[in-house]
Structure formats: C-alpha cells, structure tokens
Write an enzyme that holds these catalytic residues in place. Sequence first.
Site, PDB file in Angstrom:
ATOM      1  N   GLN A  65       0.822  -1.199   0.000  1.00 35.14           N
ATOM      2  CA  GLN A  65       0.000   0.000   0.000  1.00 35.14           C
ATOM      3  C   GLN A  65       0.864   1.260   0.000  1.00 35.14           C
ATOM      4  O   GLN A  65       2.067   1.195   0.239  1.00 35.14           O
ATOM      5  CB  GLN A  65      -0.893   0.008   1.253  1.00 35.14           C
ATOM      6  CG  GLN A  65      -0.113  -0.183   2.550  1.00 35.14           C
ATOM      7  CD  GLN A  65      -0.931  -0.815   3.674  1.00 35.14           C
ATOM      8  OE1 GLN A  65      -2.154  -0.755   3.663  1.00 35.14           O
ATOM      9  NE2 GLN A  65      -0.254  -1.401   4.646  1.00 35.14           N
TER      10      GLN A  65
ATOM     11  N   TYR B 199     -10.141   5.345  19.362  1.00 36.89           N
ATOM     12  CA  TYR B 199     -10.267   4.092  18.613  1.00 36.89           C
ATOM     13  C   TYR B 199      -9.530   2.948  19.300  1.00 36.89           C
ATOM     14  O   TYR B 199     -10.082   1.848  19.478  1.00 36.89           O
ATOM     15  CB  TYR B 199      -9.730   4.309  17.193  1.00 36.89           C
ATOM     16  CG  TYR B 199      -9.699   3.070  16.353  1.00 36.89           C
ATOM     17  CD1 TYR B 199     -10.846   2.601  15.725  1.00 36.89           C
ATOM     18  CD2 TYR B 199      -8.522   2.345  16.185  1.00 36.89           C
ATOM     19  CE1 TYR B 199     -10.825   1.456  14.946  1.00 36.89           C
ATOM     20  CE2 TYR B 199      -8.490   1.194  15.415  1.00 36.89           C
ATOM     21  CZ  TYR B 199      -9.641   0.755  14.797  1.00 36.89           C
ATOM     22  OH  TYR B 199      -9.616  -0.383  14.034  1.00 36.89           O
ATOM     23  N   GLN B 200      -8.279   3.174  19.683  1.00 43.20           N
ATOM     24  CA  GLN B 200      -7.455   2.089  20.256  1.00 43.20           C
ATOM     25  C   GLN B 200      -8.082   1.552  21.545  1.00 43.20           C
ATOM     26  O   GLN B 200      -8.109   0.347  21.785  1.00 43.20           O
ATOM     27  CB  GLN B 200      -6.028   2.583  20.582  1.00 43.20           C
ATOM     28  CG  GLN B 200      -5.392   3.518  19.575  1.00 43.20           C
ATOM     29  CD  GLN B 200      -5.213   2.932  18.198  1.00 43.20           C
ATOM     30  OE1 GLN B 200      -5.148   1.719  18.047  1.00 43.20           O
ATOM     31  NE2 GLN B 200      -5.152   3.776  17.186  1.00 43.20           N
TER      32      GLN B 200
ATOM     33  N   ASP C 169       0.427   0.080  13.642  1.00 47.00           N
ATOM     34  CA  ASP C 169       0.940   1.276  14.319  1.00 47.00           C
ATOM     35  C   ASP C 169       1.285   1.005  15.778  1.00 47.00           C
ATOM     36  O   ASP C 169       1.963   1.817  16.416  1.00 47.00           O
ATOM     37  CB  ASP C 169      -0.068   2.425  14.207  1.00 47.00           C
ATOM     38  CG  ASP C 169      -1.483   1.978  14.574  1.00 47.00           C
ATOM     39  OD1 ASP C 169      -1.655   1.333  15.625  1.00 47.00           O
ATOM     40  OD2 ASP C 169      -2.421   2.267  13.803  1.00 47.00           O
TER      41      ASP C 169
ATOM     42  N   GLU D 122       0.712  -8.664  11.456  1.00 49.84           N
ATOM     43  CA  GLU D 122       0.576  -7.486  10.593  1.00 49.84           C
ATOM     44  C   GLU D 122       1.236  -7.821   9.260  1.00 49.84           C
ATOM     45  O   GLU D 122       2.343  -8.365   9.226  1.00 49.84           O
ATOM     46  CB  GLU D 122       1.262  -6.288  11.260  1.00 49.84           C
ATOM     47  CG  GLU D 122       1.604  -5.108  10.363  1.00 49.84           C
ATOM     48  CD  GLU D 122       0.400  -4.424   9.717  1.00 49.84           C
ATOM     49  OE1 GLU D 122      -0.587  -4.161  10.438  1.00 49.84           O
ATOM     50  OE2 GLU D 122       0.450  -4.189   8.490  1.00 49.84           O
TER      51      GLU D 122
ATOM     52  N   GLY E 111      -2.892 -12.002   7.881  1.00 43.57           N
ATOM     53  CA  GLY E 111      -3.768 -12.327   9.000  1.00 43.57           C
ATOM     54  C   GLY E 111      -4.711 -13.483   8.699  1.00 43.57           C
ATOM     55  O   GLY E 111      -4.968 -14.339   9.554  1.00 43.57           O
TER      56      GLY E 111
ATOM     57  N   ASP F 123      -7.889  -5.063  13.836  1.00 40.59           N
ATOM     58  CA  ASP F 123      -7.701  -3.626  13.624  1.00 40.59           C
ATOM     59  C   ASP F 123      -7.231  -3.434  12.192  1.00 40.59           C
ATOM     60  O   ASP F 123      -6.048  -3.241  11.924  1.00 40.59           O
ATOM     61  CB  ASP F 123      -6.658  -3.102  14.613  1.00 40.59           C
ATOM     62  CG  ASP F 123      -6.269  -1.662  14.317  1.00 40.59           C
ATOM     63  OD1 ASP F 123      -7.057  -0.962  13.648  1.00 40.59           O
ATOM     64  OD2 ASP F 123      -5.183  -1.242  14.750  1.00 40.59           O
TER      65      ASP F 123
ATOM     66  N   TYR G 200     -12.137  10.089  11.571  1.00 39.13           N
ATOM     67  CA  TYR G 200     -12.618   9.098  10.621  1.00 39.13           C
ATOM     68  C   TYR G 200     -13.788   9.697   9.849  1.00 39.13           C
ATOM     69  O   TYR G 200     -14.420  10.634  10.326  1.00 39.13           O
ATOM     70  CB  TYR G 200     -13.041   7.811  11.348  1.00 39.13           C
ATOM     71  CG  TYR G 200     -11.869   6.973  11.809  1.00 39.13           C
ATOM     72  CD1 TYR G 200     -10.616   7.128  11.233  1.00 39.13           C
ATOM     73  CD2 TYR G 200     -11.999   6.030  12.807  1.00 39.13           C
ATOM     74  CE1 TYR G 200      -9.534   6.371  11.653  1.00 39.13           C
ATOM     75  CE2 TYR G 200     -10.920   5.263  13.239  1.00 39.13           C
ATOM     76  CZ  TYR G 200      -9.687   5.447  12.649  1.00 39.13           C
ATOM     77  OH  TYR G 200      -8.621   4.694  13.067  1.00 39.13           O
TER      78      TYR G 200
END
Lengths: 293, 293
Positions: free
Chosen positions: B37, B67-68, B92, B112, B144, B161, B229
């Site tokens: 990406q 969010y986390q 992240d 990840e 994943g 996530d 977001y």
Amino acid sequence: MDQLKSGWFSELTDLLSGRSFSMEVEQVLHKEQSKYQEILVLKTKSHGVVLVLDGMIQCTEFDEYAYQEMISFLPLFSHPKPQRVLIVGGGDGGVAREVAKHPLVETIDQVEIDDRVVELSKIYLPFMAEGFNSPKLNLHIADGFKFMEEHTQYYDVIITDSSDPIGPAISLFQKSYFELMKRALRPGGIVCSQADTFWGHLENATSMYGHCKEVFSKAAYATSYVSTYPAGQIGFALGSLDETTNFANPVYQLTNQQRKDMKLRYYTNDIHKAAFALPAFVVDAFEAKNTTL
Amino acid sequence: MDQLKSGWFSELTDLLSGRSFSMEVEQVLHKEQSKYQEILVLKTKSHGVVLVLDGMIQCTEFDEYAYQEMISFLPLFSHPKPQRVLIVGGGDGGVAREVAKHPLVETIDQVEIDDRVVELSKIYLPFMAEGFNSPKLNLHIADGFKFMEEHTQYYDVIITDSSDPIGPAISLFQKSYFELMKRALRPGGIVCSQADTFWGHLENATSMYGHCKEVFSKAAYATSYVSTYPAGQIGFALGSLDETTNFANPVYQLTNQQRKDMKLRYYTNDIHKAAFALPAFVVDAFEAKNTTL
C-alpha cells in the site's frame, strides 16, 4: 483552500483552524448576504441540500434529523408536562417540526433573528420548514436575547438552536443568557442549548456546561453524532429548575410503535440514556473546572 | 481536488464519494509505496502526526486513543479471563499498547502484513509504537487470514484492527474470516472487528454485524466517536462463543483510580455501555436484514 473551488464547498473558518470538511457541489441554489449573515444553499452530491451560514454548515438533508431530534427530545422527554415551549433560533424549521410532534406540547413560540433563513428554508428545505406549518407554532422575527428579557415564568422548555459562537448567535453562549432563560421558565422548567463539540473545542463545551451548572439546580451535558458537523459530534448543555430531574433517565419512554409513528430516525430510549456518557477526557476536563457531572 | 494541494492533505477515495476531510500539512514526514500500500506520514497543524494508508487516514496523534481504547476494551472487558489475545493488523502499535495494559492478558500475538507500517510507526508514531515494547507481545509479519487458518481453539480474544475494505484488508471483512476466527477461539472466546461507519456506509455496517450474528452465539454492534474518521464515527462488530455474554454490561468495572492508572483517555464504564445504543435508522436497518439486536 478556497471555499468554492473546482466544484467543491469547503468549510473553512477561524473556528476550524487547520482542518476542513468538503462536499462536492452539484448546484449553488442560492447565495446572499442578509442583514445578519451570509446565507448559502447548496445541492451536494453526497448530502442533498445543505444550508451554510457564515461559512459553517448548519444542516444537511442527509443527517439533519439526528441534531433536530436530539436537541428537541432530550429536554422534552426529561420534562413531565412540557406544555409551553420556546425555540430560540432554528430558522430552518427542523426543531419546530420535532417539538410539534410531542402530544403534550400545546404552544410553541419560536424567535428567529433572520427572516431570510426562514424564507429560504421554506423554498429549499421544505422537509425541515414543514415545522412552520404546525398550528401550535407562533413565529417571531426578533432577537432571542431581547425576546427572553420580556418573558418571566412562562415556558416549560426552552431550546436554543443557535448557529456557532461567531456572528449573530454569540450572546446565546454567555452566562447572562442562561440567567435570562432561568427567569423565563415556569417552576420545573428545563433548557437545552447547542453546546459545541468536545473534539478541539473542549473549552467551549466546558464553559457551556459550567453556565448550566452555575445557574440551574440540575445540569448535564449530552452528546450526539451529527456526521456533517466538525468532528462529527455535537454537544448539548441541559439545565433544570427541578433538582430531582434525572436527564439520563427520561420521564417518558417511547414504545417502538410510538417511535415509528413519530417518524423518529435517530432518537430512541437507549440513545437518550447513552447521550450522557462522556469520554474520559471530557469527564476529566469538567471535573478540573470544578463542574463535576 | 488534489490530495496534497497548496499545503493541505485531502482524504479522497472511492469510499467517500462526494465528501472529503482535509488537514493543513506542516511537513510530509515520509511517503513510500510498500509492497502492499501507499504509506504517507504527515505532520499537521491541527492533529499532530497522521498516518495515511492508500489515501485513508488511519490515525492521528490528536484522537487515536479513542479508537485504540474502544476496539481493545470493549472485547477485553466483556471476557472474564482474556489470557491469550490475537491482534490482526494494528501495525501502528496502538492496540497492542492498550491490550498490554489489561492485567489478566498473558500473551499477545500480533499479525501485521506490512512490516513497513511497523517500522515507520516506530520512527514517527512512537506514542503508539510503544505497544511493540511489551514483553507480552509476539509480532508476526504475515497475512492475517492465513495466520488464522493455522490456529485452532487457541485465543480468548481476537481483535481485528484493519484498514478499510479496499487494499490488503479486504478479506478481513468477509464471512469466511469470521468463521476462521471462530475456529481459532477457545471456548467462551470473543472477537471484535473494525466495522465501518453507519453514516453513509450502512450496508457495510449491517453486513459486518450480520457476519457476527450468523457465526457466533452472541453478537453486538458498538459505536465510537473518532473525530478524524469519515463522519466522525466508527463501528465495531463483536461476537462471542458464550451465549451468556452481555456485551453492553462488561464483566469488569473499572474504578476511577484504575482508569487513571491505566492512562485511559476515552474509555469509561459508562462509555462502554453507551457504545451499544444505536440510532433508530441503524436499529431499523439491522432489523430489516433479520439481524435483530
């Protein structure tokens, strides 16, 4: 960034330092400078018709119901008998549309400073301006602050649907306005004011809650999603003359059928209760100002 | 609109037809095309450091904690003994940072796909990448979906996530992925997946909730404010193998002191419960798909 560049409208004001929300514009339906503010009505690709005052999005066809329902029914369903209601601002008619749905509401006074917002809403936002058709409604084109000074112990609920704390609405965010509202309420009366976002405007939110806390026997701060407001969130400051008011537990619980009959698209009993749960950083900021929840 | 015009970054993808969020950029800290990406790291005026993948904002220094904390503690505090946790995505490090705080969590596997996200987060987002320093954590650079195929009855909680349902994360939004997760869970296991916004992406939200409903004994959909977001809101699809799980009533209630010791800035007990109250139009959409709440 320009406000209307290459077919896009961008929300850009001093209130939004360094960030901006943009929508692709299909047509500029109307643009004028009224006596009080710049009024812009857009037809957008993603959000239908959009009303913009002094560069800030006030409502969009796509999600206006979230705001209108929450600012109306959080106070109305917290009051056992809201017969006389005053709406300050709300020139698009959306709050009047919702308030008129409550079966116990008998009369609604609405005071809007800018008749051009009302007239343009009737033309371009008829799905909101239908609120002006209610036989319960008396519309006054006047200054909300001055109108309030002339009323004593009259209203059960006062809803302040103001634009942002720049331009004509600035006096509606000050403590003296909350004191005037208190005087205009009958015993047991309740107020609900638009109270900014806690994302990035935490000081404004804390200040509005503080005004309610200082002036009223019971105060609370509620929050709602409104996708097209800055940060997608807006707060409401609520105050009651009745210290037994429990804002998070409304006195009236809607059945599912009643909710559907009232054509509610956002408000539910659960959403009402949940609106009073605030993020930790907001709880801590309110506590730090000695305005515990 | 261009993505990086005159010092502003604008979020513009097919997922956001006709709308865009923009931030004023002080510095482009890094830009590269990884194997999977486009990775962009910005220093912004309003939101601090911002991570962008394939043109979509993943997290900002300003509000990442909302969010986390929610994607971590909604499932963790719904499980009586979350000893083994799997994080899918989360390059992240922010979710690992939160999960490691839970005293009952003994081991965390994280898978990840893109090691460049991890490496760049360590450089530019150290306040999130600190999650990789936990002695509880084992980081696997792998796919994943494939990783999940290799595990049976092992995890107590699986947190997905992911980035948005374009690019490398697309398989993580499909029903087959939920079936794989079910197989990878020990009895009583719980999953929580990022599940899009109900504003404008209601079909995606309904579909994700539907997957949980079809695959797990108990399912729920939760929501949180995340100001940067799209629409300022994100949803989470939760599923449990234990039909007695009541997601809206967490098994563990934090004291205020515990919340502060854990450095939680968003999550509270009240926020947890409130996250499961959904707007009427979402409730109705879920019901229309025969996936009653």
